[in-house]
Scaffold this motif. Structure first.
Motif, PDB file in Angstrom:
ATOM      1  N   VAL A 145      19.631  41.068  27.952  1.00 45.76           N
ATOM      2  CA  VAL A 145      20.771  41.098  28.863  1.00 45.76           C
ATOM      3  C   VAL A 145      21.587  39.823  28.674  1.00 45.76           C
ATOM      4  O   VAL A 145      21.028  38.719  28.660  1.00 45.76           O
ATOM      5  N   LEU A 146      22.875  39.964  28.513  1.00 45.97           N
ATOM      6  CA  LEU A 146      23.742  38.796  28.362  1.00 45.97           C
ATOM      7  C   LEU A 146      23.959  38.121  29.714  1.00 45.97           C
ATOM      8  O   LEU A 146      24.172  38.797  30.725  1.00 45.97           O
ATOM      9  N   PRO A 147      23.917  36.799  29.778  1.00 46.69           N
ATOM     10  CA  PRO A 147      24.232  36.111  31.035  1.00 46.69           C
ATOM     11  C   PRO A 147      25.693  36.351  31.403  1.00 46.69           C
ATOM     12  O   PRO A 147      26.549  36.457  30.531  1.00 46.69           O
ATOM     13  N   ARG A 148      25.955  36.445  32.688  1.00 50.57           N
ATOM     14  CA  ARG A 148      27.337  36.651  33.133  1.00 50.57           C
ATOM     15  C   ARG A 148      27.598  35.837  34.383  1.00 50.57           C
ATOM     16  O   ARG A 148      26.702  35.528  35.155  1.00 50.57           O
ATOM     17  N   ALA A 149      28.849  35.481  34.577  1.00 50.82           N
ATOM     18  CA  ALA A 149      29.247  34.688  35.733  1.00 50.82           C
ATOM     19  C   ALA A 149      29.049  35.491  37.013  1.00 50.82           C
ATOM     20  O   ALA A 149      29.154  36.720  37.015  1.00 50.82           O
ATOM     21  N   GLU A 150      28.747  34.787  38.110  1.00 48.43           N
ATOM     22  CA  GLU A 150      28.514  35.461  39.387  1.00 48.43           C
ATOM     23  C   GLU A 150      29.725  36.253  39.850  1.00 48.43           C
ATOM     24  O   GLU A 150      29.587  37.277  40.518  1.00 48.43           O
ATOM     25  N   ASP A 151      30.925  35.764  39.505  1.00 44.89           N
ATOM     26  CA  ASP A 151      32.141  36.441  39.955  1.00 44.89           C
ATOM     27  C   ASP A 151      32.698  37.408  38.904  1.00 44.89           C
ATOM     28  O   ASP A 151      33.820  37.893  39.034  1.00 44.89           O
ATOM     29  N   ALA A 152      31.906  37.686  37.865  1.00 47.13           N
ATOM     30  CA  ALA A 152      32.373  38.608  36.828  1.00 47.13           C
ATOM     31  C   ALA A 152      32.518  40.010  37.398  1.00 47.13           C
ATOM     32  O   ALA A 152      31.635  40.512  38.087  1.00 47.13           O
ATOM     33  N   GLY A 153      33.626  40.629  37.117  1.00 49.54           N
ATOM     34  CA  GLY A 153      33.851  41.990  37.579  1.00 49.54           C
ATOM     35  C   GLY A 153      33.092  42.983  36.732  1.00 49.54           C
ATOM     36  O   GLY A 153      32.458  42.629  35.733  1.00 49.54           O
ATOM     37  N   PRO A 154      33.118  44.251  37.103  1.00 47.50           N
ATOM     38  CA  PRO A 154      32.408  45.274  36.330  1.00 47.50           C
ATOM     39  C   PRO A 154      33.003  45.459  34.938  1.00 47.50           C
ATOM     40  O   PRO A 154      34.203  45.280  34.736  1.00 47.50           O
ATOM     41  N   PHE A 155      32.143  45.772  34.004  1.00 46.24           N
ATOM     42  CA  PHE A 155      32.584  46.086  32.644  1.00 46.24           C
ATOM     43  C   PHE A 155      33.241  47.457  32.663  1.00 46.24           C
ATOM     44  O   PHE A 155      32.888  48.314  33.477  1.00 46.24           O
ATOM     45  N   SER A 156      34.190  47.686  31.777  1.00 47.97           N
ATOM     46  CA  SER A 156      34.952  48.941  31.824  1.00 47.97           C
ATOM     47  C   SER A 156      34.552  49.899  30.712  1.00 47.97           C
ATOM     48  O   SER A 156      34.143  49.488  29.613  1.00 47.97           O
ATOM     49  N   TYR A 157      34.683  51.184  30.991  1.00 48.98           N
ATOM     50  CA  TYR A 157      34.487  52.202  29.967  1.00 48.98           C
ATOM     51  C   TYR A 157      35.492  52.029  28.836  1.00 48.98           C
ATOM     52  O   TYR A 157      35.185  52.310  27.674  1.00 48.98           O
ATOM     53  N   ALA A 158      36.683  51.566  29.172  1.00 49.22           N
ATOM     54  CA  ALA A 158      37.711  51.384  28.150  1.00 49.22           C
ATOM     55  C   ALA A 158      37.293  50.340  27.123  1.00 49.22           C
ATOM     56  O   ALA A 158      37.492  50.516  25.916  1.00 49.22           O
ATOM     57  N   ASP A 159      36.678  49.241  27.590  1.00 49.34           N
ATOM     58  CA  ASP A 159      36.239  48.217  26.645  1.00 49.34           C
ATOM     59  C   ASP A 159      34.939  48.603  25.954  1.00 49.34           C
ATOM     60  O   ASP A 159      34.682  48.183  24.815  1.00 49.34           O
ATOM     61  N   LEU A 160      34.114  49.417  26.602  1.00 54.89           N
ATOM     62  CA  LEU A 160      32.962  49.995  25.908  1.00 54.89           C
ATOM     63  C   LEU A 160      33.443  50.813  24.723  1.00 54.89           C
ATOM     64  O   LEU A 160      32.882  50.726  23.621  1.00 54.89           O
ATOM     65  N   ALA A 161      34.493  51.588  24.927  1.00 62.44           N
ATOM     66  CA  ALA A 161      35.048  52.403  23.842  1.00 62.44           C
ATOM     67  C   ALA A 161      35.546  51.535  22.694  1.00 62.44           C
ATOM     68  O   ALA A 161      35.396  51.895  21.517  1.00 62.44           O
ATOM     69  N   VAL A 162      36.134  50.398  23.016  1.00 56.59           N
ATOM     70  CA  VAL A 162      36.586  49.470  21.976  1.00 56.59           C
ATOM     71  C   VAL A 162      35.403  49.038  21.116  1.00 56.59           C
ATOM     72  O   VAL A 162      35.470  49.036  19.880  1.00 56.59           O
ATOM     73  N   ALA A 163      34.294  48.661  21.763  1.00 58.15           N
ATOM     74  CA  ALA A 163      33.110  48.221  21.027  1.00 58.15           C
ATOM     75  C   ALA A 163      32.553  49.335  20.151  1.00 58.15           C
ATOM     76  O   ALA A 163      32.121  49.092  19.015  1.00 58.15           O
TER      77      ALA A 163
END
Length: 212
Positions: free
Chosen positions: A175-193
């Motif tokens: 699991v990648l570390p993430r900032a406490e205030d990081a918003g949810p990851f998006s399906y749109a950026d998943l598609a980019v990956a």
């Protein structure tokens, strides 16, 4: 594109078409997803657990994406069955690259400890995650013919409506570390990956975490 009718699949179809790719959208019931069809998208019926269907859908293609989901079948049966059919069917079709959508809860939080192994993790969520883990094991045992990668978004809700930023970080099986205030990851950026791993492969035969 297997599982093209789902939230992740639809975004992946849109992303691939925006980059000029011809896409075959494989779904169980094309009548439910007729809106996917377009100049660069052909919608066909296919069951991802049937190797003949996989081979037919993949024929003439350079790569495949699997973003599949079934709520009516046990995850630990469905995902390994799909992996076996994908390996067989893609091999028959001559497709050597497969990019699979995984789940972040299958990523490790400590050596040998998956996120889904945490005390209190809901049993139904763990069952789903274990299905993805079983799928991964089938892929790992598949030999050298198929060049696969499993892309795992963070173990949290993915935002269906957030805009595409085109940016993401990638890691390894943890699991990648993430900032406490990081918003949810998006399906749109998943598609980019997903599409990036087809156009410019950076990972092979491994599960890879992504996040903001």
């Amino acid at each position: 594109m297997f599982g093209a009718g789902g939230r992740g699949g639809r975004r992946a179809v849109t992303e691939a078409v925006s980059r000029g790719h011809q896409v075959t959208a494989a779904v169980r019931d094309p009548r439910r997803h007729a809106d996917l069809a377009g100049d660069n998208v052909t919608v066909i019926a296919a069951d991802v657990t049937v190797a003949d269907d996989v081979a037919k859908a993949a024929a003439g293609h350079d790569a495949a994406i699997s973003s599949i989901y079934r709520a009516d079948l046990p995850a630990q049966e469905y995902y390994p069955a799909a992996a076996h059919a994908l390996i067989d069917g893609l091999g028959r079709a001559g497709v050597a690259r497969l990019v699979v959508v995984g789940v972040g809860s299958a990523l490790e939080i400590a050596p040998g400890v998956a996120f889904h192994d945490q005390p209190g993790w809901p049993a139904e969520h763990r069952e789903f995650s274990l299905g993805h883990t079983a799928e991964l094991e089938v892929l790992r045992a598949s030999g050298d013919a198929l060049d696969w990668v499993v892309i795992a978004p963070p173990p949290a809700m993915i935002d269906e409506h957030a805009d595409r930023t085109g940016e993401y970080r990638s890691g390894d099986h943890r699991v990648l570390p993430r900032a406490e205030d990081a918003g949810p990851f998006s399906y749109a950026d998943l598609a980019v990956a997903l599409v990036d791993e087809i156009e410019r492969p950076k990972h092979s035969k491994e599960m890879v975490a992504i996040d903001h």
